[in-house]
Design an enzyme around this catalytic site. Structure first.
Site, PDB file in Angstrom:
ATOM      1  N   HIS A  16       9.602  -5.534  -5.630  1.00 17.98           N
ATOM      2  CA  HIS A  16       8.273  -5.786  -5.959  1.00 17.98           C
ATOM      3  C   HIS A  16       7.500  -4.752  -6.759  1.00 17.98           C
ATOM      4  O   HIS A  16       6.270  -4.671  -6.501  1.00 17.98           O
ATOM      5  CB  HIS A  16       7.501  -6.195  -4.768  1.00 17.98           C
TER       6      HIS A  16
ATOM      7  N   TYR B 247      -5.576  -0.392  -5.969  1.00 22.01           N
ATOM      8  CA  TYR B 247      -4.426   0.372  -6.234  1.00 22.01           C
ATOM      9  C   TYR B 247      -4.674   2.100  -6.206  1.00 22.01           C
ATOM     10  O   TYR B 247      -3.758   2.585  -5.740  1.00 22.01           O
ATOM     11  CB  TYR B 247      -3.489  -0.146  -7.426  1.00 22.01           C
TER      12      TYR B 247
ATOM     13  N   GLU C 187       9.848  -8.269  16.096  1.00 21.50           N
ATOM     14  CA  GLU C 187       9.849  -9.667  16.597  1.00 21.50           C
ATOM     15  C   GLU C 187      10.560 -10.698  15.753  1.00 21.50           C
ATOM     16  O   GLU C 187      10.823 -10.162  14.670  1.00 21.50           O
ATOM     17  CB  GLU C 187       8.210 -10.087  16.990  1.00 21.50           C
TER      18      GLU C 187
ATOM     19  N   ARG D 253      -4.589   2.928  -2.717  1.00 22.56           N
ATOM     20  CA  ARG D 253      -3.460   2.887  -1.984  1.00 22.56           C
ATOM     21  C   ARG D 253      -2.766   3.966  -2.355  1.00 22.56           C
ATOM     22  O   ARG D 253      -1.634   4.433  -1.708  1.00 22.56           O
ATOM     23  CB  ARG D 253      -2.713   1.697  -2.298  1.00 22.56           C
TER      24      ARG D 253
END
Ligand code: NAD
Length: 239
Positions: free
Chosen positions: A111, A58, A206, A61
């Site tokens: 989240h 993390y 998609e 990130r």
């Protein structure tokens, strides 16, 4: 439903909206998640087993987040919130802060957020732009080893669900953008909104695994498809 009858919009975004900003998605080929196992870095068990490794994941990130910028899809949604005469609620599965940086304000991070940590002892939630280690002390209660990323891991309950379900039941238009439809409960939001009468639109690269539940679909990169769709909604008064 005619576009000019819409007064409440709920938008769900997923990793696909941030893909063109340079944040890797979850399941696409070459993604971050091919290099790390979910069990190791995105479960409470993985964290208990190796907190240093999970913090480092993390921390990295968080560092990566400062190298990226919002893209036209994030800006288009912020413009929609500012210019649409009714309510626009943005619910994101993303833990990045690109929606905020683009200007979105009515936003729920179901989240969690990469730039926050939480103390498992005193429950304080703190802004964190730097690094956390198992030795780091909680600035509020002073205990060591109690801070964890303020993100929802697999097996944990997402945030704001009551608020989100209420909004889904009341909205006239539900839009899912850049999400594969594989992570529940978010993947099931379309079913609730549709059941309660909302027009449902999917914007994705998609067809997602829940594509059949949507009334309308627009496929292509978010940076192209989202601004076009937002223009269409904002021009609805004149159509
Ligand atoms: P996902 O990776 O499962 O699906 C991403 C979807 O986006 C796919 O359907 C893909 O086709 C589509 N996509 C890829 N590039 C796109 C583009 N340029 N334009 C439009 N669509 C594009 O992600 P998910 O559905 O959000 O669920 C996975 C979980 O991963 C979520 O819980 C989320 O919290 C987490 N996650 C978050 C981030 C982030 O914060 N940016 C990044 C990776 C994963």
């Amino acid at each position: 439903m005619g576009l000019n009858q819409i007064s409440k919009i709920v938008i769900l975004t997923g990793a696909g909206i941030s893909a063109e900003s340079g944040i890797q998605t979850f399941r696409d080929k070459g993604g971050l998640w091919e290099k790390y196992s979910l069990e190791e870095v995105a479960t409470p068990q993985g964290f208990r087993k190796n907190p240093r490794f999970v913090h480092e994941f993390y921390n990295q990130r968080r560092r990566d987040l400062f190298k990226v910028k919002p893209n036209p899809a994030h800006y288009a949604l912020a413009r929609l919130e500012q210019e649409f005469p009714g309510e626009v609620l943005l619910v994101t599965q993303n833990v990045d802060d690109l929606h905020e940086r683009a200007g979105s304000r009515n936003l729920l991070h179901m989240h969690g957020e990469l730039l926050k940590v939480r103390c498992e002892a005193c429950n304080v939630i703190l802004k964190e732009e730097g690094e956390i280690f198992p030795e780091t002390k909680c600035p509020k209660c002073g205990r060591q080893g109690t801070l964890r990323p303020h993100v929802v891991w697999f097996g944990e309950m997402p945030f704001y669900l009551d608020e989100i379900y209420k909004a889904l039941k009341e909205c006239d238009l539900f839009v899912a953008i850049g999400t594969s439809g594989t992570v529940y409960p978010a993947a099931g939001f379309v079913m609730i909104a549709r059941e309660c009468g909302a027009w449902c639109v999917e914007l994705n690269l998609e067809p997602s695994t829940v594509a059949d539940y949507f009334h309308e679909h627009h496929y292509g990169p978010a940076s192209e498809v989202v601004p076009v769709w937002v223009d269409k909604i904002l021009k609805r008064e004149t159509n």
